[in-house]
Write a protein that holds these residues in place. Structure first.
Motif, PDB file in Angstrom:
ATOM      1  N   LYS A   1      -6.247  16.664  -5.491  1.00  0.00           N
ATOM      2  CA  LYS A   1      -7.015  15.774  -6.678  1.00  0.00           C
ATOM      3  C   LYS A   1      -7.769  15.045  -5.821  1.00  0.00           C
ATOM      4  O   LYS A   1      -8.803  14.189  -6.532  1.00  0.00           O
ATOM      5  CB  LYS A   1      -5.871  14.792  -7.569  1.00  0.00           C
ATOM      6  CG  LYS A   1      -5.250  13.939  -6.847  1.00  0.00           C
ATOM      7  CD  LYS A   1      -4.835  12.961  -7.539  1.00  0.00           C
ATOM      8  CE  LYS A   1      -3.877  11.951  -6.805  1.00  0.00           C
ATOM      9  NZ  LYS A   1      -2.896  11.027  -7.251  1.00  0.00           N
TER      10      LYS A   1
ATOM     11  N   ARG B   1       0.839  -1.492  -0.153  1.00  0.00           N
ATOM     12  CA  ARG B   1      -0.161   0.013  -0.038  1.00  0.00           C
ATOM     13  C   ARG B   1       0.839   1.214   0.004  1.00  0.00           C
ATOM     14  O   ARG B   1       0.581   1.999   0.457  1.00  0.00           O
ATOM     15  CB  ARG B   1      -0.964   0.093   1.295  1.00  0.00           C
ATOM     16  CG  ARG B   1      -1.859  -1.159   1.194  1.00  0.00           C
ATOM     17  CD  ARG B   1      -3.113  -0.908   0.423  1.00  0.00           C
ATOM     18  NE  ARG B   1      -2.972  -2.112  -0.492  1.00  0.00           N
ATOM     19  CZ  ARG B   1      -3.738  -2.019  -1.736  1.00  0.00           C
ATOM     20  NH1 ARG B   1      -4.548  -1.257  -1.717  1.00  0.00           N
ATOM     21  NH2 ARG B   1      -3.634  -2.781  -2.616  1.00  0.00           N
TER      22      ARG B   1
ATOM     23  N   SER C   1      -9.038  12.891  13.059  1.00  0.00           N
ATOM     24  CA  SER C   1      -7.877  12.120  12.221  1.00  0.00           C
ATOM     25  C   SER C   1      -6.386  12.939  12.390  1.00  0.00           C
ATOM     26  O   SER C   1      -5.413  12.521  12.858  1.00  0.00           O
ATOM     27  CB  SER C   1      -8.147  11.618  10.940  1.00  0.00           C
ATOM     28  OG  SER C   1      -6.737  11.118  10.525  1.00  0.00           O
TER      29      SER C   1
ATOM     30  N   LEU D   1      -6.134   5.410   1.715  1.00  0.00           N
ATOM     31  CA  LEU D   1      -7.725   5.940   1.266  1.00  0.00           C
ATOM     32  C   LEU D   1      -8.621   4.957   1.353  1.00  0.00           C
ATOM     33  O   LEU D   1      -9.829   5.013   1.133  1.00  0.00           O
ATOM     34  CB  LEU D   1      -7.321   6.241  -0.002  1.00  0.00           C
ATOM     35  CG  LEU D   1      -6.618   7.888  -0.177  1.00  0.00           C
ATOM     36  CD1 LEU D   1      -6.744   8.320  -1.490  1.00  0.00           C
ATOM     37  CD2 LEU D   1      -7.468   8.816   0.855  1.00  0.00           C
TER      38      LEU D   1
ATOM     39  N   GLN E   1      -2.468   9.264   3.807  1.00  0.00           N
ATOM     40  CA  GLN E   1      -3.355   8.279   4.695  1.00  0.00           C
ATOM     41  C   GLN E   1      -3.911   7.187   3.666  1.00  0.00           C
ATOM     42  O   GLN E   1      -3.946   7.415   2.441  1.00  0.00           O
ATOM     43  CB  GLN E   1      -4.667   9.248   4.608  1.00  0.00           C
ATOM     44  CG  GLN E   1      -5.975   8.536   5.106  1.00  0.00           C
ATOM     45  CD  GLN E   1      -5.873   7.945   6.460  1.00  0.00           C
ATOM     46  OE1 GLN E   1      -5.100   8.338   7.299  1.00  0.00           O
ATOM     47  NE2 GLN E   1      -6.507   6.886   6.633  1.00  0.00           N
TER      48      GLN E   1
ATOM     49  N   ARG F   1     -10.842   5.325   4.104  1.00  0.00           N
ATOM     50  CA  ARG F   1     -11.836   6.561   3.738  1.00  0.00           C
ATOM     51  C   ARG F   1     -12.918   6.182   2.718  1.00  0.00           C
ATOM     52  O   ARG F   1     -13.759   7.111   2.487  1.00  0.00           O
ATOM     53  CB  ARG F   1     -11.020   7.695   3.210  1.00  0.00           C
ATOM     54  CG  ARG F   1     -10.155   8.143   4.331  1.00  0.00           C
ATOM     55  CD  ARG F   1     -10.456   8.753   5.707  1.00  0.00           C
ATOM     56  NE  ARG F   1      -9.653   8.960   6.658  1.00  0.00           N
ATOM     57  CZ  ARG F   1      -9.324   8.204   7.718  1.00  0.00           C
ATOM     58  NH1 ARG F   1     -10.149   7.191   7.852  1.00  0.00           N
ATOM     59  NH2 ARG F   1      -8.478   8.765   8.692  1.00  0.00           N
TER      60      ARG F   1
HETATM   61  O1  T3D Z   1      -7.975  11.071   6.183  1.00  0.00           O
HETATM   62  C1  T3D Z   1      -7.554  11.436   6.859  1.00  0.00           C
HETATM   63  O2  T3D Z   1      -7.244  11.070   8.016  1.00  0.00           O
HETATM   64  C2  T3D Z   1      -6.896  13.186   6.472  1.00  0.00           C
HETATM   65  C3  T3D Z   1      -5.624  12.953   6.428  1.00  0.00           C
HETATM   66  C4  T3D Z   1      -5.019  12.851   5.055  1.00  0.00           C
HETATM   67  C5  T3D Z   1      -3.549  12.586   4.899  1.00  0.00           C
HETATM   68  C6  T3D Z   1      -3.420  12.381   3.184  1.00  0.00           C
HETATM   69  O3  T3D Z   1      -2.360  12.005   3.279  1.00  0.00           O
HETATM   70  S1  T3D Z   1      -4.573  12.618   2.062  1.00  0.00           S
HETATM   71  C7  T3D Z   1      -3.629  12.272   0.550  1.00  0.00           C
HETATM   72  C8  T3D Z   1      -3.708  10.668   0.498  1.00  0.00           C
HETATM   73  N1  T3D Z   1      -2.817   9.976  -0.355  1.00  0.00           N
HETATM   74  C9  T3D Z   1      -3.342  10.086  -1.689  1.00  0.00           C
HETATM   75  O4  T3D Z   1      -3.983  10.711  -2.299  1.00  0.00           O
HETATM   76  C10 T3D Z   1      -2.041   9.526  -2.735  1.00  0.00           C
HETATM   77  C11 T3D Z   1      -2.712   8.172  -3.385  1.00  0.00           C
HETATM   78  N2  T3D Z   1      -1.647   7.544  -4.136  1.00  0.00           N
HETATM   79  C12 T3D Z   1      -1.462   7.921  -5.406  1.00  0.00           C
HETATM   80  O5  T3D Z   1      -1.671   9.123  -5.873  1.00  0.00           O
HETATM   81  C13 T3D Z   1      -0.513   7.029  -6.131  1.00  0.00           C
HETATM   82  O6  T3D Z   1      -0.358   5.687  -5.717  1.00  0.00           O
HETATM   83  C14 T3D Z   1       0.852   7.352  -6.169  1.00  0.00           C
HETATM   84  C15 T3D Z   1       1.106   8.739  -7.011  1.00  0.00           C
HETATM   85  C16 T3D Z   1       1.386   7.735  -4.863  1.00  0.00           C
HETATM   86  C17 T3D Z   1       1.986   6.297  -6.758  1.00  0.00           C
HETATM   87  O7  T3D Z   1       1.396   5.960  -8.006  1.00  0.00           O
HETATM   88  P1  T3D Z   1       1.804   4.595  -8.537  1.00  0.00           P
HETATM   89  O8  T3D Z   1       1.246   4.633 -10.069  1.00  0.00           O
HETATM   90  O9  T3D Z   1       3.450   4.633  -8.337  1.00  0.00           O
HETATM   91  O10 T3D Z   1       1.361   3.449  -7.680  1.00  0.00           O
HETATM   92  P2  T3D Z   1      -0.149   3.043  -7.608  1.00  0.00           P
HETATM   93  O11 T3D Z   1      -0.348   1.834  -8.570  1.00  0.00           O
HETATM   94  O12 T3D Z   1      -1.117   4.083  -7.670  1.00  0.00           O
HETATM   95  O13 T3D Z   1      -0.201   2.407  -6.155  1.00  0.00           O
HETATM   96  C18 T3D Z   1       0.428   0.967  -5.680  1.00  0.00           C
HETATM   97  C19 T3D Z   1      -0.686   0.342  -4.755  1.00  0.00           C
HETATM   98  O14 T3D Z   1      -0.725   1.170  -3.707  1.00  0.00           O
HETATM   99  C20 T3D Z   1      -1.920   0.341  -5.314  1.00  0.00           C
HETATM  100  O15 T3D Z   1      -2.628  -0.935  -5.243  1.00  0.00           O
HETATM  101  P3  T3D Z   1      -2.811  -1.862  -6.178  1.00  0.00           P
HETATM  102  O16 T3D Z   1      -3.697  -1.774  -7.220  1.00  0.00           O
HETATM  103  O17 T3D Z   1      -1.487  -2.538  -6.345  1.00  0.00           O
HETATM  104  O18 T3D Z   1      -3.742  -3.253  -5.161  1.00  0.00           O
HETATM  105  C21 T3D Z   1      -2.639   1.577  -4.936  1.00  0.00           C
HETATM  106  O19 T3D Z   1      -4.015   1.414  -4.801  1.00  0.00           O
HETATM  107  C22 T3D Z   1      -2.061   1.508  -3.401  1.00  0.00           C
HETATM  108  N3  T3D Z   1      -2.082   2.609  -2.762  1.00  0.00           N
HETATM  109  C23 T3D Z   1      -1.105   3.869  -3.156  1.00  0.00           C
HETATM  110  N4  T3D Z   1      -1.637   4.944  -2.357  1.00  0.00           N
HETATM  111  C24 T3D Z   1      -2.487   4.620  -1.405  1.00  0.00           C
HETATM  112  C25 T3D Z   1      -2.650   3.191  -1.692  1.00  0.00           C
HETATM  113  N5  T3D Z   1      -3.688   2.598  -1.139  1.00  0.00           N
HETATM  114  C26 T3D Z   1      -4.492   3.239  -0.053  1.00  0.00           C
HETATM  115  N6  T3D Z   1      -4.212   4.361   0.053  1.00  0.00           N
HETATM  116  C27 T3D Z   1      -3.232   5.189  -0.453  1.00  0.00           C
HETATM  117  N7  T3D Z   1      -3.045   6.429  -0.155  1.00  0.00           N
END
Ligand code: T3D
Length: 262
Positions: free
Chosen positions: A138, A22, A83, A66, A64, A69
């Protein structure tokens, strides 16, 4: 501990975020484990003189989790303020106030709170393939974990606004060029270089380094007069440490100093 790895060796505490599938995103359980580890780091008598923070696998931290969430349209949304108050704010405050250097080795993508967590550390190294993404806009959120405070101080208002609103990915090299991090390092050298840096820092005058951290952190909000007064007070404190005596004695005797960290 299931979500992190934690060890203390030769005065260096290494905390590795460990949910690689994750991208080491935060769950409530991971926050709890990180809190417990940091409490041990800060405990009087723990012997820790430097903290090294990094991530397992190909990412550093994606903020976080997601999946915690994603609620159905008719369900009540979780209170994100709660949180932040319970988890993210205490974490950033702890990193900023730990009386020792905090080194961050960003091994891969750092997104959302993961990026701002890195920026809350004292010395940040990043693998050349690593990147920093605010990510919040986003999904309709604002930068947290100190992002709205650290970003403008690191890169200025215009770039901070662009990063927060456009979600551009900043490469490690660009982050170094913009002054967001200390150094970009070849991927295969990051772990060794970060360890060596942390080990070096753990042999230095820890109390003095903690006072440097306090002074530089305070300079972000102090005016010159307040900062001059603070320098006077902290220098007085530094001048009373055993390490200052040792530093001067070693210099005069032309030998290597043996610092105790106090
Ligand atoms: O809620 C509260 O408590 C408030 C506080 C909030 C604080 C925050 O941090 S809000 C922001 C949360 N984070 C994001 O929005 C980032 C989400 N992730 C991404 O945009 C992309 O994953 C990345 C740009 C970081 C990386 O992209 P990439 O293409 O290298 O990797 P991917 O394929 O997207 O991710 C790999 C796996 O990790 C994938 O799972 P899968 O398909 O292999 O099963 C993806 O879903 C998982 N993953 C990545 N980020 C998150 C996540 N799973 C859950 N939560 C994540 N944030």
């Amino acid at each position: 501990m299931e979500s992190i790895l934690f060890e203390i060796t030769d005065g260096v505490a290494t905390l590795t975020l460990n949910r690689p599938d994750r991208l080491n995103s935060f769950t409530a359980a991971m926050h709890q484990e990180v809190r417990e580890a940091l409490a041990e780091v800060g405990r009087e008598g723990s012997g820790v003189r430097c903290l090294l923070l990094t991530g397992a696998g190909r990412g550093f931290c994606a903020g976080q989790d997601l999946s915690d969430r994603a609620v159905s349209p008719d369900a009540e949304m979780p209170d994100l303020g709660a949180s932040i108050e319970t988890n993210y704010n205490p974490l950033v405050r702890t990193l900023r106030s730990l009386p020792m250097p905090v080194v961050c080795a960003v091994n891969g993508v750092a997104a959302g709170a993961g990026a701002n967590l890195a920026f809350a550390c004292d010395i940040v190294l990043a693998a050349r393939s690593a990147s920093f993404i605010q990510a919040f806009c986003k999904i309709g959120l604002i930068p947290d974990s100190g992002g709205t405070w650290t970003l403008p101080r690191l890169v200025g208002h215009a770039r901070a606004m662009g990063l927060a609103m456009l979600d551009d990915k900043v490469t490690a090299e660009q982050a170094e060029a913009w002054g967001m991090i200390w150094k970009a390092v070849d991927d295969d050298k990051l772990a060794d270089e970060a360890k060596a840096l942390a080990r070096h820092l753990a042999t230095q005058p820890t109390k003095g380094l903690a006072l440097i951290k306090q002074a530089l952190n305070a300079s972000s909000t102090n005016g010159l007069d307040e900062q001059l007064d603070l320098e006077r007070d902290l220098q007085r404190e530094a001048g009373r440490t055993r390490d200052y005596r040792e530093g001067v004695s070693a210099f005069v005797a032309k030998r290597a100093p043996q610092f105790e960290g106090r």
